[in-house]
Enzyme design. Structure first.
Site, short mmCIF file in Angstrom:
data_model
loop_
_atom_site.label_atom_id
_atom_site.label_comp_id
_atom_site.label_asym_id
_atom_site.label_seq_id
_atom_site.Cartn_x
_atom_site.Cartn_y
_atom_site.Cartn_z
N SER A 80 0.84 -1.19 0.00
CA SER A 80 0.00 0.00 0.00
C SER A 80 0.88 1.25 0.00
O SER A 80 1.75 1.37 -0.85
CB SER A 80 -0.94 -0.08 1.21
N GLN A 126 -7.42 7.13 -6.61
CA GLN A 126 -6.49 8.03 -5.91
C GLN A 126 -5.69 8.85 -6.91
O GLN A 126 -4.73 8.36 -7.51
CB GLN A 126 -5.57 7.24 -4.98
N HIS A 157 -7.20 -5.99 0.78
CA HIS A 157 -5.99 -5.20 0.53
C HIS A 157 -4.84 -5.73 1.41
O HIS A 157 -5.02 -5.94 2.61
CB HIS A 157 -6.32 -3.74 0.89
#
Ligand code: MCU
Length: 394
Positions: free
Chosen positions: A202, A253, A341
């Protein structure tokens, strides 16, 4: 021809002097605009990259461009870096211009006897255990905090001052470089410093790919689910709709979302966030800096926020530099979706171990891996983004 020879001579001179950027001559003010992915094989001044030594100069140019537009300045090695390994604690002490800091990393070394390869894991690892590989867990938040409200906080800024141009990813790169400085001096060489990998998931994957790009002592870069700001292209992200078909603010994003929320990049990046087509680089060029060292991109194929169309297109473009250099098998791209995730799917293990075995253990494995568990390329159309050819660099 004469220009190329001159540039080649500069590269040789820069290597012999240890001067990293002797072959770049960028103007003081940058002026660039391109809706497509910038051509890796054309210098900022329009000259073509046709040889491997040209690429070395282009690589230096990209390093400088990325620091000037996105990452901020990465300082050189400070005047004093010392450290120890006691038990599982690696302590790093840095002194620079009268300022001192110390920070620690946790080191777990397998009992197989050294020197062993090591995985530097930012904030911990979400990969499956790698047998025979030491783990070095580096709490990069200690060096530079990541939220926008805490910009300039962390030990990097205790040394360089809160107004230093570096973003948190650059500060993390600096921290990893200092860890490696200490690993190089450990008595008995428990860690093989020629066999270092870096990972993070991430936000820490966004850091990991930057560290692989900026620190040449990293042999294998393993960013996991980095999304935008890591393996994604700012340009492709800005034009990518979420699955419903519309572009909504904050459903993917974007650069604009990033600069408002995170201190990951330099304040220099703020002014580009709403005009990413004026960046003279994009993240295919960041990833390309890793060549000819190894990179395995581990991404998620079904999370909008991570913008798979963008990371896929961007990494396919980066791969063209590895192809041009004749090292296509040193970059892999592997996508699996349908999981949480940062939960590494078992179905990606064989890709991971192909890279680990080849680049940390010198085994012969097949690393020509470019694959996704979905059929279409997330709607990515290469002709929309790439208007340059891939040469074979001689
Ligand atoms: C890629 O995941 C990041 C994401 O980009 C950030 O916006 C969010 O705040 O944090 C995510 C992350 O680091 O999750 C562990």
């Amino acid at each position: 021809m004469a220009i190329r020879f001159f540039r080649y001579a500069l590269v040789l001179l820069s290597f012999s002097l240890g001067v990293a950027d002797a072959c770049t001559s960028l103007p003081a003010t940058l002026s660039y605009k391109n809706a497509k992915l910038p051509d890796p094989f054309t210098f900022y001044d329009g000259q073509k990259v046709t040889t491997k030594s040209d690429w070395e100069c282009r690589r230096q140019e990209i390093l400088e461009l990325l620091q000037r537009t996105e990452y901020g300045t990465l300082p050189l090695k400070p005047s004093s870096v010392t450290g120890t390994l006691q038990g599982t604690t690696l302590t790093v002490n840095v002194s620079h211009e009268g300022k001192n800091i110390s920070f620690a990393a946790r080191v777990d070394i397998p009992s197989t006897g050294g020197p062993v390869p090591a995985l530097i894991a930012l904030g911990g690892t979400s990969l499956p255990p790698l047998p025979g590989v030491a783990t070095i867990i580096f709490n990069n938040d200690d060096i530079a905090q990541q939220s926008i409200g805490n910009r300039g906080q962390g030990k990097f800024f205790n040394i360089y001052g809160r107004s230093h141009s570096a973003g948190a990813f650059t500060a993390s790169t600096w921290g990893v470089s200092r860890i490696i400085d200490v690993l190089e001096t450990l008595p008995g060489s428990p860690i093989d410093v020629k066999k270092l990998a870096i990972t993070g998931c991430s936000r820490n994957a966004k850091a990991a790919i930057a560290i692989g790009a900026f620190e040449p002592r990293i042999a294998l870069t393993l960013p996991q689910e980095s999304g935008s700001g890591g393996t994604g292209s700012w340009r492709i992200t800005d034009s990518t709709p979420q699955s419903g078909g519309i572009i909504l603010p904050n459903s993917t994003q974007t650069a604009w979302q990033v600069v408002q929320n995170y201190a990951w990049f330099s304040p220099l990046f703020d002014s580009y966030a709403r005009r990413v087509t004026e960046l003279p680089t994009d993240h295919h060029l960041l990833a390309a800096l890793i060549a000819p060292r190894a990179l395995l991109v581990v991404e998620h194929s079904t999370m909008d926020w991570l913008v798979p169309r963008s990371t896929w297109g961007c990494m396919k473009a980066a791969h063209k530099v590895f192809i041009a250099l004749g090292v296509a098998d040193r970059m892999g791209i592997s996508y699996v979706g349908g999981h949480n995730h940062c939960q590494f799917p078992a179905s990606q293990s064989s890709d991971l171990f192909a890279f680990v075995d080849k680049f940390l253990f010198d085994k012969e494995t097949v690393t020509d891996i470019v694959k996704t568990d979905t059929n279409a390329e997330f709607g990515y159309s290469e002709s929309q983004w790439v208007d340059w050819a891939t040469p074979t660099l001689t």
